[in-house]
Design a protein around this motif. Structure first.
Motif, PDB file in Angstrom:
ATOM      1  N   GLY A   1       0.795  -1.216   0.000  1.00 33.63           N
ATOM      2  CA  GLY A   1       0.000   0.000   0.000  1.00 33.63           C
ATOM      3  C   GLY A   1       0.833   1.273   0.000  1.00 33.63           C
ATOM      4  O   GLY A   1       2.036   1.260   0.300  1.00 33.63           O
ATOM      5  N   PRO A   2       0.207   2.415  -0.324  1.00 35.82           N
ATOM      6  CA  PRO A   2       0.931   3.680  -0.463  1.00 35.82           C
ATOM      7  C   PRO A   2       1.514   4.209   0.844  1.00 35.82           C
ATOM      8  O   PRO A   2       2.524   4.906   0.827  1.00 35.82           O
ATOM      9  CB  PRO A   2      -0.130   4.640  -1.028  1.00 35.82           C
ATOM     10  N   VAL A   3       0.894   3.894   1.978  1.00 40.63           N
ATOM     11  CA  VAL A   3       1.418   4.389   3.255  1.00 40.63           C
ATOM     12  C   VAL A   3       2.773   3.745   3.552  1.00 40.63           C
ATOM     13  O   VAL A   3       3.727   4.421   3.961  1.00 40.63           O
ATOM     14  CB  VAL A   3       0.418   4.107   4.400  1.00 40.63           C
ATOM     15  N   VAL A   4       2.875   2.450   3.325  1.00 39.56           N
ATOM     16  CA  VAL A   4       4.151   1.759   3.538  1.00 39.56           C
ATOM     17  C   VAL A   4       5.189   2.242   2.529  1.00 39.56           C
ATOM     18  O   VAL A   4       6.360   2.455   2.876  1.00 39.56           O
ATOM     19  CB  VAL A   4       3.972   0.228   3.444  1.00 39.56           C
TER      20      VAL A   4
ATOM     21  N   THR B   1       3.309  -0.134  10.970  1.00 36.46           N
ATOM     22  CA  THR B   1       2.419   0.345   9.905  1.00 36.46           C
ATOM     23  C   THR B   1       1.507  -0.752   9.393  1.00 36.46           C
ATOM     24  O   THR B   1       0.319  -0.527   9.132  1.00 36.46           O
ATOM     25  CB  THR B   1       3.251   0.910   8.735  1.00 36.46           C
ATOM     26  N   THR B   2       2.035  -1.945   9.271  1.00 41.78           N
ATOM     27  CA  THR B   2       1.262  -3.048   8.696  1.00 41.78           C
ATOM     28  C   THR B   2       0.510  -3.854   9.740  1.00 41.78           C
ATOM     29  O   THR B   2      -0.422  -4.595   9.402  1.00 41.78           O
ATOM     30  CB  THR B   2       2.187  -4.008   7.921  1.00 41.78           C
ATOM     31  N   GLY B   3       0.933  -3.742  11.011  1.00 44.32           N
ATOM     32  CA  GLY B   3       0.332  -4.584  12.035  1.00 44.32           C
ATOM     33  C   GLY B   3       0.822  -6.007  11.999  1.00 44.32           C
ATOM     34  O   GLY B   3       0.271  -6.890  12.674  1.00 44.32           O
ATOM     35  N   GLU B   4       1.872  -6.277  11.224  1.00 37.19           N
ATOM     36  CA  GLU B   4       2.444  -7.620  11.124  1.00 37.19           C
ATOM     37  C   GLU B   4       3.709  -7.668  11.979  1.00 37.19           C
ATOM     38  O   GLU B   4       4.701  -7.027  11.657  1.00 37.19           O
ATOM     39  CB  GLU B   4       2.790  -7.952   9.672  1.00 37.19           C
ATOM     40  N   PRO B   5       3.710  -8.410  13.083  1.00 35.94           N
ATOM     41  CA  PRO B   5       4.878  -8.455  13.963  1.00 35.94           C
ATOM     42  C   PRO B   5       6.139  -8.876  13.215  1.00 35.94           C
ATOM     43  O   PRO B   5       6.143  -9.871  12.483  1.00 35.94           O
ATOM     44  CB  PRO B   5       4.487  -9.497  15.021  1.00 35.94           C
ATOM     45  N   GLY B   6       7.200  -8.099  13.378  1.00 37.11           N
ATOM     46  CA  GLY B   6       8.482  -8.447  12.782  1.00 37.11           C
ATOM     47  C   GLY B   6       8.596  -8.174  11.294  1.00 37.11           C
ATOM     48  O   GLY B   6       9.610  -8.523  10.684  1.00 37.11           O
ATOM     49  N   ALA B   7       7.577  -7.558  10.685  1.00 33.08           N
ATOM     50  CA  ALA B   7       7.613  -7.344   9.239  1.00 33.08           C
ATOM     51  C   ALA B   7       8.681  -6.316   8.873  1.00 33.08           C
ATOM     52  O   ALA B   7       8.750  -5.235   9.449  1.00 33.08           O
ATOM     53  CB  ALA B   7       6.253  -6.871   8.738  1.00 33.08           C
ATOM     54  N   VAL B   8       9.521  -6.665   7.907  1.00 31.26           N
ATOM     55  CA  VAL B   8      10.553  -5.753   7.411  1.00 31.26           C
ATOM     56  C   VAL B   8      10.561  -5.787   5.889  1.00 31.26           C
ATOM     57  O   VAL B   8      10.138  -6.765   5.264  1.00 31.26           O
ATOM     58  CB  VAL B   8      11.960  -6.109   7.939  1.00 31.26           C
TER      59      VAL B   8
END
Length: 386
Positions: free
Chosen positions: A21-24, A86-93
């Protein structure tokens, strides 16, 4: 390299926006802008999303040197950007795949490119690949990338070693992803060249610390050019013949060579400063006889599949000596990979391949053993032919 302003871009910004998405995407752009400014660069955002014009080096008051830009591009690509909040996904990089105007662009630059190869599953594949490469780069930064070494041995004297090939293992034994998973993901995300940069630097450190070693580093076909970081490393090696003569660069063609004329110039430069060029996995990748003739490698490694099939199907035994003979006629010294048994070693030898590599001689190990590396590799190869 030209002197003047530089343009640097996040080449996968469209893929990031399409997947997250555009925010990320804006978060990633802002992060890269912050890192460039923190590095002491004066810059402007260009109209194209994720592209910046570097107008000055604040530290010197002049223009940024291209050597610094090449190094910074790799460092930023290897740096993880957390998007967990931002994504609400733990550990997401994510990784911003950086490119500047003197680089060959990474393979995938927009969703259409990757969708062409992977169809409607491209979205899931790209998101999965991004987590895989994040694991690889995290292992590097945390010191959990473990180089292993496998020797190329003389059939008649197995403790006589031509050189050790550097291979890598990631993470702890019980949680590591295999190279067979990580390297395709590096290629698909356009980060293979950045990982090559890390591996080349590591192997050079090994050569510095062990003056008796002759070592090989694998690079992807996309790294076989003189742009960017290679130009800096080769300029240094030109002043260090003691190291250049003990370095083997193996081009692994899991993907086609993007521009053969640049690869030819790269091969010529390696020869000029004393580095040995090898083609890896010959016959199983994208290498053609024409490319073999143009690149003129000193060493050609025949993929172990040919030996395995010759052992399993006796009617194919005659094809192996023909392949070995063709390569030798073109001037290359042959190494056969995948030698797992004495029978395979014998067949490879009678087919004309004295130099061999595989589990029959040694499994990849963190330690290097055997006798090898003190004379220059070229002299050893020539001695083996005579």
């Amino acid at each position: 390299m030209p002197i003047g302003h530089h343009e640097i871009e996040i080449s996968n910004v469209a893929l990031i926006e399409a997947c997250w998405g555009p925010v990320v995407a804006e978060q990633v752009i802002s992060h890269v802008e912050m890192r460039l400014r923190r590095a002491g660069l004066g810059l402007e955002r260009c109209r194209a999303p994720g592209r910046f014009r570097i107008v000055s080096d604040v530290r010197t008051g002049g223009m940024a040197e291209w050597e610094r830009m090449a190094d910074l591009t790799c460092r930023l690509t290897a740096e993880p950007i957390s998007v967990a909040l931002t994504t609400g996904e733990p550990g997401a990089v994510l990784h911003a795949v950086m490119a500047w105007q003197y680089d060959d662009p990474p393979r995938y630059r927009c969703p259409r490119d990757i969708q062409r190869d992977h169809g409607e599953r491209w979205f899931a594949i790209y998101k999965s690949d991004m987590q895989i490469i994040a694991h690889a780069f995290r292992c590097v930064s945390e010191g959990r990338m473990m180089p292993h070494w496998q020797p190329v041995c003389d059939y008649g004297q197995s403790d006589r070693i031509l050189y050790h090939e550097g291979l890598v293992r990631f993470g702890e034994e019980n949680e590591a992803l295999s190279p067979g998973v990580i390297f395709p993901a590096l290629a698909r995300t356009g980060t293979a060249s950045t990982f090559d940069w890390l591996m080349v630097r590591h192997v050079l450190e090994e050569l510095r610390s062990d003056p008796g070693a002759t070592l090989a580093v694998n690079i992807s076909a996309t790294s076989a050019h003189l742009n960017g970081w290679w130009a800096i490393i080769l300029a240094d090696l030109a002043t260090r013949p003691d190291m250049a003569n003990r370095l083997v660069v193996e081009i692994t063609e899991t993907e086609p060579i993007p521009q053969i004329e640049k690869a030819v110039a790269f091969a010529r430069r390696l020869r000029d400063i004393g580095v040995t060029l090898a083609l890896d996995d010959f016959g199983a990748g994208f290498t053609s006889i024409r490319q073999l003739m143009e690149l003129v490698p000193a060493l050609v490694k025949i993929d172990g599949l040919f030996l395995k099939r010759a052992i399993q199907e006796p009617k194919l035994c005659d094809s192996l000596p023909h392949l070995v003979g063709l390569i030798r006629e073109l001037g290359g010294t042959v190494i056969i990979e995948g030698v797992e048994t004495q029978g395979m070693a014998d067949l490879a030898y009678v087919s004309g391949a004295r130099w061999q590599q595989g589990y029959h001689y040694a499994r990849p190990s963190p330690a290097r053993g055997g006798h090898g590396g003190v004379p220059g590799l070229y002299e050893k190869v020539m001695a083996a032919k005579n």
